[in-house]
Design a protein around this motif. Structure first.
Motif, PDB file in Angstrom:
ATOM      1  N   ASP A   1       0.841  -1.193   0.000  1.00 50.68           N
ATOM      2  CA  ASP A   1       0.000   0.000   0.000  1.00 50.68           C
ATOM      3  C   ASP A   1       0.877   1.244   0.000  1.00 50.68           C
ATOM      4  OD1 ASP A   1       1.070  -0.076   2.511  1.00 50.68           O
ATOM      5  OD2 ASP A   1      -0.836  -0.307   3.569  1.00 50.68           O
ATOM      6  N   ASP A   2       0.247   2.413   0.178  1.00 49.60           N
ATOM      7  CA  ASP A   2       1.000   3.670   0.185  1.00 49.60           C
ATOM      8  C   ASP A   2       2.050   3.685   1.293  1.00 49.60           C
ATOM      9  OD1 ASP A   2      -0.432   4.571  -1.959  1.00 49.60           O
ATOM     10  OD2 ASP A   2      -1.832   5.782  -0.776  1.00 49.60           O
ATOM     11  N   GLY A   3       1.703   3.106   2.449  1.00 50.11           N
ATOM     12  CA  GLY A   3       2.641   3.075   3.562  1.00 50.11           C
ATOM     13  C   GLY A   3       3.894   2.290   3.223  1.00 50.11           C
ATOM     14  N   TYR A   4       3.724   1.203   2.478  1.00 48.55           N
ATOM     15  CA  TYR A   4       4.869   0.389   2.089  1.00 48.55           C
ATOM     16  C   TYR A   4       5.814   1.194   1.200  1.00 48.55           C
ATOM     17  CZ  TYR A   4       7.572  -3.266  -0.240  1.00 48.55           C
ATOM     18  OH  TYR A   4       8.593  -4.015  -0.747  1.00 48.55           O
ATOM     19  N   PHE A   5       5.261   1.880   0.212  1.00 49.46           N
ATOM     20  CA  PHE A   5       6.101   2.645  -0.699  1.00 49.46           C
ATOM     21  C   PHE A   5       6.696   3.873  -0.016  1.00 49.46           C
ATOM     22  CE2 PHE A   5       3.429   0.215  -3.653  1.00 49.46           C
ATOM     23  CZ  PHE A   5       4.439  -0.398  -4.380  1.00 49.46           C
ATOM     24  N   ASP A   6       6.012   4.396   1.002  1.00 50.28           N
ATOM     25  CA  ASP A   6       6.595   5.477   1.804  1.00 50.28           C
ATOM     26  C   ASP A   6       7.850   4.981   2.525  1.00 50.28           C
ATOM     27  OD1 ASP A   6       4.707   7.296   1.032  1.00 50.28           O
ATOM     28  OD2 ASP A   6       3.474   7.100   2.846  1.00 50.28           O
ATOM     29  N   ARG A   7       7.805   3.752   3.025  1.00 53.79           N
ATOM     30  CA  ARG A   7       8.967   3.192   3.712  1.00 53.79           C
ATOM     31  C   ARG A   7      10.123   2.965   2.741  1.00 53.79           C
ATOM     32  NH1 ARG A   7       4.791   0.349   6.213  1.00 53.79           N
ATOM     33  NH2 ARG A   7       5.166  -1.564   5.027  1.00 53.79           N
TER      34      ARG A   7
ATOM     35  N   ALA B   1      11.585   6.327   2.059  1.00 49.47           N
ATOM     36  CA  ALA B   1      12.351   6.778   3.223  1.00 49.47           C
ATOM     37  C   ALA B   1      13.693   6.070   3.300  1.00 49.47           C
ATOM     38  CB  ALA B   1      11.543   6.537   4.506  1.00 49.47           C
ATOM     39  N   MET B   2      13.720   4.777   2.978  1.00 45.82           N
ATOM     40  CA  MET B   2      14.974   4.030   3.016  1.00 45.82           C
ATOM     41  C   MET B   2      15.953   4.547   1.964  1.00 45.82           C
ATOM     42  SD  MET B   2      16.548   1.716   4.723  1.00 45.82           S
ATOM     43  CE  MET B   2      15.282   0.718   5.553  1.00 45.82           C
ATOM     44  N   HIS B   3      15.456   4.812   0.753  1.00 45.55           N
ATOM     45  CA  HIS B   3      16.313   5.366  -0.295  1.00 45.55           C
ATOM     46  C   HIS B   3      16.906   6.707   0.144  1.00 45.55           C
ATOM     47  CE1 HIS B   3      14.199   2.896  -3.703  1.00 45.55           C
ATOM     48  NE2 HIS B   3      15.129   2.210  -3.071  1.00 45.55           N
ATOM     49  N   TYR B   4      16.054   7.568   0.715  1.00 45.02           N
ATOM     50  CA  TYR B   4      16.533   8.882   1.157  1.00 45.02           C
ATOM     51  C   TYR B   4      17.596   8.722   2.250  1.00 45.02           C
ATOM     52  CZ  TYR B   4      16.600  13.628   2.964  1.00 45.02           C
ATOM     53  OH  TYR B   4      17.027  14.870   3.375  1.00 45.02           O
TER      54      TYR B   4
ATOM     55  N   VAL C   1      10.203   7.046   8.086  1.00 43.80           N
ATOM     56  CA  VAL C   1      10.751   8.362   8.431  1.00 43.80           C
ATOM     57  C   VAL C   1      11.991   8.629   7.587  1.00 43.80           C
ATOM     58  CG1 VAL C   1      11.777   9.762  10.266  1.00 43.80           C
ATOM     59  CG2 VAL C   1       9.888   8.210  10.790  1.00 43.80           C
ATOM     60  N   ARG C   2      11.988   9.749   6.879  1.00 44.09           N
ATOM     61  CA  ARG C   2      13.150  10.142   6.078  1.00 44.09           C
ATOM     62  C   ARG C   2      14.198  10.723   7.024  1.00 44.09           C
ATOM     63  NH1 ARG C   2      11.701  11.269   0.519  1.00 44.09           N
ATOM     64  NH2 ARG C   2      12.942  13.175   0.482  1.00 44.09           N
ATOM     65  N   ALA C   3      15.243   9.963   7.266  1.00 46.43           N
ATOM     66  CA  ALA C   3      16.237  10.337   8.278  1.00 46.43           C
ATOM     67  C   ALA C   3      17.618  10.492   7.648  1.00 46.43           C
ATOM     68  CB  ALA C   3      16.278   9.282   9.383  1.00 46.43           C
ATOM     69  N   ALA C   4      18.244  11.627   7.918  1.00 49.65           N
ATOM     70  CA  ALA C   4      19.619  11.879   7.493  1.00 49.65           C
ATOM     71  C   ALA C   4      20.490  11.974   8.728  1.00 49.65           C
ATOM     72  CB  ALA C   4      19.695  13.167   6.678  1.00 49.65           C
ATOM     73  N   ASN C   5      21.799  11.849   8.557  1.00 55.37           N
ATOM     74  CA  ASN C   5      22.679  12.029   9.712  1.00 55.37           C
ATOM     75  C   ASN C   5      23.946  12.774   9.315  1.00 55.37           C
ATOM     76  OD1 ASN C   5      25.132   9.988   9.677  1.00 55.37           O
ATOM     77  ND2 ASN C   5      23.360   8.827   8.937  1.00 55.37           N
ATOM     78  N   ILE C   6      24.413  13.602  10.244  1.00 55.69           N
ATOM     79  CA  ILE C   6      25.587  14.436  10.027  1.00 55.69           C
ATOM     80  C   ILE C   6      26.612  14.131  11.121  1.00 55.69           C
ATOM     81  CG2 ILE C   6      26.480  16.789   9.883  1.00 55.69           C
ATOM     82  CD1 ILE C   6      24.571  16.193   7.647  1.00 55.69           C
ATOM     83  N   PRO C   7      27.818  13.697  10.771  1.00 52.14           N
ATOM     84  CA  PRO C   7      28.842  13.447  11.794  1.00 52.14           C
ATOM     85  C   PRO C   7      29.474  14.758  12.245  1.00 52.14           C
ATOM     86  CG  PRO C   7      29.736  12.991   9.628  1.00 52.14           C
ATOM     87  CD  PRO C   7      28.290  13.356   9.409  1.00 52.14           C
ATOM     88  N   LEU C   8      29.781  14.832  13.531  1.00 57.64           N
ATOM     89  CA  LEU C   8      30.510  15.973  14.062  1.00 57.64           C
ATOM     90  C   LEU C   8      31.991  15.611  14.092  1.00 57.64           C
ATOM     91  CD1 LEU C   8      28.222  17.161  17.006  1.00 57.64           C
ATOM     92  CD2 LEU C   8      28.351  18.042  14.663  1.00 57.64           C
ATOM     93  N   VAL C   9      32.774  16.323  13.305  1.00 55.85           N
ATOM     94  CA  VAL C   9      34.210  16.065  13.192  1.00 55.85           C
ATOM     95  C   VAL C   9      34.952  17.201  13.888  1.00 55.85           C
ATOM     96  CG1 VAL C   9      36.131  15.694  11.611  1.00 55.85           C
ATOM     97  CG2 VAL C   9      33.826  14.915  10.993  1.00 55.85           C
ATOM     98  N   PRO C  10      35.892  16.884  14.787  1.00 50.62           N
ATOM     99  CA  PRO C  10      36.631  17.932  15.495  1.00 50.62           C
ATOM    100  C   PRO C  10      37.241  18.961  14.537  1.00 50.62           C
ATOM    101  CG  PRO C  10      37.141  15.793  16.436  1.00 50.62           C
ATOM    102  CD  PRO C  10      36.312  15.534  15.219  1.00 50.62           C
TER     103      PRO C  10
END
Length: 282
Positions: free
Chosen positions: A117-123, A126-129, A169-178
């Motif tokens: 369904d729509d929820g499946y394709f949303d996931r 989100a995984m691709h993003y 959930v479309r989730a990104a992450n940013i590392p903090l580098v000294p």
């Protein structure tokens, strides 16, 4: 009473994820008990069920099931009654309560929670993003994220993002580098919820050392130096406070617990925005 061995049979007409999750959530509460789980998934015919019950008779143990077909449910119950083994439909009570409350009978559709369904394709989206925006990649469209996780290296950003993506959930992450400032796109982003992750410096050093050992690299570097790591955590805390980002200490949290806290933050944020929108409506 310690070091006892048992068999538990988990029977499902779908993937078996639900019954396995319920079983493990219960079994983890018993220390000193070794349980061999037998997972029987996609059981949808009486012939398949007969083979499952032969295995149950061979390796005797409780049977937990998620089955919607009444004939298959009766088959399991009859066999377990004959073998004098406990048998539990893990969703039966919930379904009964909902049926009474909704004044409606449930559809007999195996694996319906996994339909395309729509929820499946949303996931999937989100995984691709999430995979495309791991570890600070592709920051140009960071504002399209639902959540951005920020934190020093090895604070479980990537696995938490993948878990969230599996929930749509479309989730990104940013590392903090000294000595390296976060990308300007992060500060400019207004749509996503930004969450800063921190952890205990000693535990972080331990994780980093283990990681380097797996990679067969030198473990005596600034990356694992206690004073350097302490500064990283302090700098991260100051950054989060200055930007007024939400903060989660992941020291004693599993990935699932961290993700659950983030999902709760998203729900609260969504409700506040809805309320604000309703309040501004004439």
């Amino acid at each position: 009473m310690a070091n006892r061995n048992f068999h538990v049979h988990l029977v499902s007409d779908s993937t078996g994820e639900t019954v396995s999750s319920v079983a493990r959530a219960c079994l983890v509460q018993y220390e000193g008990v070794f349980v061999q789980e037998h997972v029987w998934s996609l059981v949808r015919t009486k012939g398949q069920m007969e083979k499952v019950m032969q295995a149950v008779e061979r390796d005797r143990g409780p049977v937990l099931y998620t089955l919607v077909d009444p004939e298959l449910r009766d088959c399991v119950r009859d066999h377990c009654r004959r073998l004098q083994l406990p048998c539990v439909g893990v969703l039966d009570q919930v379904m009964s309560v909902l049926a009474v409350h909704f004044h409606s009978k449930s559809e007999q559709w195996p694996g319906r929670q996994h339909q395309l369904d729509d929820g499946y394709f949303d996931r999937i989206d989100a995984m691709h993003y999430t995979l495309a925006h791991d570890d600070g990649q592709s920051t140009h469209d960071l504002d399209d994220a639902d959540v951005v996780l920020v934190g020093p290296s090895r604070t479980s950003k990537t696995p938490t993002c993948v878990y969230l993506a599996n929930r749509g959930v479309r989730a990104a992450n940013i590392p903090l580098v000294p000595s390296v400032p976060p990308p300007p796109e992060l500060e400019a982003a207004t749509r996503p919820l930004v969450v800063g992750l921190i952890t205990d410096p000693e535990r972080l050093v331990q994780i980093r050392v283990n990681r380097l050992r797996l990679l067969q690299q030198d473990t005596e570097t600034e990356y694992t130096d206690m004073e350097q790591v302490q500064r990283e955590i302090q700098d991260a805390r100051r950054l989060y406070a200055r930007r007024q980002w939400a903060t989660i200490d992941v020291t004693r949290r599993s990935i699932e617990e961290t993700a659950a806290a983030i999902l709760q933050m998203l729900n609260v944020r969504r409700e506040r925005r809805l309320q604000a929108g309703e309040a501004s409506t004439p």
